[in-house]
Scaffold this active site. Structure first.
Site, PDB file in Angstrom:
ATOM      1  N   ASP A  22      26.728  20.366 -26.072  1.00 55.00           N
ATOM      2  CA  ASP A  22      25.873  19.396 -25.417  1.00 55.00           C
ATOM      3  C   ASP A  22      26.494  19.700 -23.788  1.00 55.00           C
ATOM      4  O   ASP A  22      27.511  20.148 -23.435  1.00 55.00           O
ATOM      5  CB  ASP A  22      26.323  17.812 -25.595  1.00 55.00           C
ATOM      6  CG  ASP A  22      25.070  17.142 -24.996  1.00 55.00           C
ATOM      7  OD1 ASP A  22      24.359  17.421 -24.469  1.00 55.00           O
ATOM      8  OD2 ASP A  22      25.655  15.782 -24.895  1.00 55.00           O
ATOM      9  N   HIS A  39      20.761  26.638 -20.673  1.00 54.53           N
ATOM     10  CA  HIS A  39      20.604  27.053 -22.200  1.00 54.53           C
ATOM     11  C   HIS A  39      20.974  28.495 -22.565  1.00 54.53           C
ATOM     12  O   HIS A  39      21.524  29.119 -23.368  1.00 54.53           O
ATOM     13  CB  HIS A  39      19.261  26.544 -22.847  1.00 54.53           C
ATOM     14  CG  HIS A  39      18.906  25.144 -22.614  1.00 54.53           C
ATOM     15  ND1 HIS A  39      19.766  24.252 -23.101  1.00 54.53           N
ATOM     16  CD2 HIS A  39      17.779  24.541 -22.417  1.00 54.53           C
ATOM     17  CE1 HIS A  39      19.115  23.114 -23.182  1.00 54.53           C
ATOM     18  NE2 HIS A  39      18.000  23.398 -22.523  1.00 54.53           N
ATOM     19  N   GLU A  69      14.783  15.229 -32.405  1.00 49.27           N
ATOM     20  CA  GLU A  69      14.360  14.497 -31.416  1.00 49.27           C
ATOM     21  C   GLU A  69      14.298  15.253 -30.146  1.00 49.27           C
ATOM     22  O   GLU A  69      13.795  14.866 -29.253  1.00 49.27           O
ATOM     23  CB  GLU A  69      15.481  13.446 -31.053  1.00 49.27           C
ATOM     24  CG  GLU A  69      15.740  12.105 -32.053  1.00 49.27           C
ATOM     25  CD  GLU A  69      16.477  12.582 -33.278  1.00 49.27           C
ATOM     26  OE1 GLU A  69      17.154  13.532 -33.376  1.00 49.27           O
ATOM     27  OE2 GLU A  69      16.215  11.947 -34.359  1.00 49.27           O
ATOM     28  N   LEU A 133      33.011  34.475 -41.936  1.00 51.78           N
ATOM     29  CA  LEU A 133      32.827  33.082 -41.409  1.00 51.78           C
ATOM     30  C   LEU A 133      31.528  32.880 -42.023  1.00 51.78           C
ATOM     31  O   LEU A 133      30.423  33.454 -41.741  1.00 51.78           O
ATOM     32  CB  LEU A 133      32.916  33.120 -40.217  1.00 51.78           C
ATOM     33  CG  LEU A 133      32.369  32.036 -39.141  1.00 51.78           C
ATOM     34  CD1 LEU A 133      33.257  30.860 -39.437  1.00 51.78           C
ATOM     35  CD2 LEU A 133      32.305  32.195 -37.659  1.00 51.78           C
TER      36      LEU A 133
HETATM   37  C1  IPE Z   1      22.441  16.570 -29.270  1.00 53.22           C
HETATM   38  O1  IPE Z   1      22.300  16.462 -27.861  1.00 53.22           O
HETATM   39  C2  IPE Z   1      21.643  17.567 -29.767  1.00 53.22           C
HETATM   40  C3  IPE Z   1      21.990  18.878 -29.543  1.00 53.22           C
HETATM   41  C4  IPE Z   1      23.263  19.319 -28.937  1.00 53.22           C
HETATM   42  C5  IPE Z   1      21.411  19.878 -30.149  1.00 53.22           C
HETATM   43  P1  IPE Z   1      21.304  15.538 -27.077  1.00 53.22           P
HETATM   44  O2  IPE Z   1      21.646  15.799 -25.457  1.00 53.22           O
HETATM   45  O3  IPE Z   1      19.894  16.090 -27.665  1.00 53.22           O
HETATM   46  O4  IPE Z   1      21.874  14.233 -27.456  1.00 53.22           O
HETATM   47  P2  IPE Z   1      21.816  12.864 -26.705  1.00 53.22           P
HETATM   48  O5  IPE Z   1      20.047  12.635 -26.355  1.00 53.22           O
HETATM   49  O6  IPE Z   1      22.552  12.758 -25.193  1.00 53.22           O
HETATM   50  O7  IPE Z   1      21.987  11.727 -27.505  1.00 53.22           O
HETATM   51  C1  IPE Z   2      22.594  20.811 -25.060  1.00 55.35           C
HETATM   52  O1  IPE Z   2      22.549  20.551 -23.626  1.00 55.35           O
HETATM   53  C2  IPE Z   2      21.375  21.778 -25.722  1.00 55.35           C
HETATM   54  C3  IPE Z   2      20.410  20.714 -26.683  1.00 55.35           C
HETATM   55  C4  IPE Z   2      20.430  19.468 -26.795  1.00 55.35           C
HETATM   56  C5  IPE Z   2      19.369  21.526 -26.936  1.00 55.35           C
HETATM   57  P1  IPE Z   2      21.588  19.441 -22.959  1.00 55.35           P
HETATM   58  O2  IPE Z   2      20.022  20.235 -22.996  1.00 55.35           O
HETATM   59  O3  IPE Z   2      21.303  18.277 -24.004  1.00 55.35           O
HETATM   60  O4  IPE Z   2      21.948  19.055 -21.719  1.00 55.35           O
HETATM   61  P2  IPE Z   2      22.542  17.725 -21.003  1.00 55.35           P
HETATM   62  O5  IPE Z   2      22.849  16.981 -22.071  1.00 55.35           O
HETATM   63  O6  IPE Z   2      20.966  17.213 -20.768  1.00 55.35           O
HETATM   64  O7  IPE Z   2      23.182  18.183 -19.821  1.00 55.35           O
HETATM   65 MG    MG Z   3      22.445  16.548 -24.248  1.00 59.17          MG
END
Ligand code: IPE
Ligand code: IPE
Ligand code: MG
Length: 257
Positions: A22, A39, A69, A133
């Site tokens: 995240d 990303h 989601e 792995l």
């Molecule tokens: C969780 O991260 C999903 C992934 C890392 C793929 P999100 O950024 O979507 O989660 P929330 O919305 O902060 O809970």
């Molecule tokens: C994690 O980073 C990747 C996915 C959830 C796909 P985010 O895109 O959720 O990045 P933040 O949490 O908005 O910073």
């Molecule tokens: Mg996120």
């Protein structure tokens, strides 16, 4: 600085590490960049962490790359991220294979565009015979989706007379999950300072040790992984028993061989 790696007890590694990757979007925005830039850089962390786990001899690594989601994000982000993920997986398949890494994918594949399903299928075939792995990508995955699917197929098997409801055990439930071939994660890491599970492996994380770090995913590297493993190794896993029982069991197992 000496690497934390030397301090890791290789006899007590977690068999399965699961990571909620995240913070890509915030990492990019803090640099005045577009979320997709985050990303893109997140892929570097994936490479480094996969390599780190393979070098240590970790058996299973599950990476939460895209949740059910996440489909609700703006279309440009969804399309860009999906293309990046699928292309990276496809392009890296040969490298994974050279390192004896076997790829698995869990999630709702029916939500993916057809090109993505085909690319993934090829990558799964290329790495299918590897024995090192196990890299499990959670793509278009959510735990409630997985549990709903499990309940549906279980109900169908009961209806078809293949399964007796009275004979259902926890092992039966495990057999209907998309993680049926993998042991439960022992260590779950979430980056970027959020303290939640976000619909990830709700059933499987029952006794996982949870590790949260404020480091954003694109900055997460092997040294951060080693810190998480060391933290894990410093914990007492009790599984409902008392600390005294656990200490007794571990001293008994140390003297019996
Ligand atoms: C969780 O991260 C999903 C992934 C890392 C793929 P999100 O950024 O979507 O989660 P929330 O919305 O902060 O809970
Ligand atoms: C994690 O980073 C990747 C996915 C959830 C796909 P985010 O895109 O959720 O990045 P933040 O949490 O908005 O910073
Ligand atoms: Mg996120």
């Amino acid at each position: 600085m000496e690497s934390e790696k030397a301090k890791i007890d290789l006899q007590r590694l977690p068999r399965h590490i699961a990571i909620i990757m995240d913070g890509n979007g915030r990492w990019a925005q803090e640099k005045g960049q577009d979320r997709l830039f985050g990303h893109f850089h997140g892929v570097e962390s994936v490479r480094d962490i996969v390599e780190g786990c393979a070098e240590l001899g970790i058996g299973y690594l599950t990476l939460y790359a895209f949740s059910t989601e996440n489909w609700d994000r703006p279309a440009v982000e969804v399309t860009g991220l999906m293309e990046l993920l699928v292309e990276t997986i496809r392009k890296e398949a040969e490298t994974l294979s050279r390192n004896n890494i076997r790829l698995h994918v869990i999630g709702d594949m029916t939500m993916l565009p057809e090109y993505a399903r085909n690319e993934l299928k090829e990558a799964l075939e290329i790495t299918g015979k590897n024995t090192g792995l196990n890299l499990i990508m959670a793509l278009s995955y959510s735990s409630r989706w997985e549990l709903t699917e499990a309940v549906k197929s279980l109900a169908l098997d009961v209806k078809a007379g293949k399964l007796d409801p009275a004979a259902i055990t926890q092992d039966t439930i495990q057999q209907y999950l998309s993680t049926r071939d993998f042991p439960d994660p022992e260590l779950m890491i979430r980056t970027s300072g959020e303290y939640r599970i976000s619909n990830f492996l709700l059933y499987q994380l029952a006794y996982a040790e949870l590790y949260f770090t404020s480091v954003r995913w694109p900055d997460f590297r092997k040294e951060n992984l080693y810190e998480a493993i060391l933290d894990f190794q410093g914990r007492e896993r009790r599984f409902g028993k008392t600390g005294a029982q656990i200490q007794q069991e571990s001293s008994a197992s140390q003297t019996t061989f």
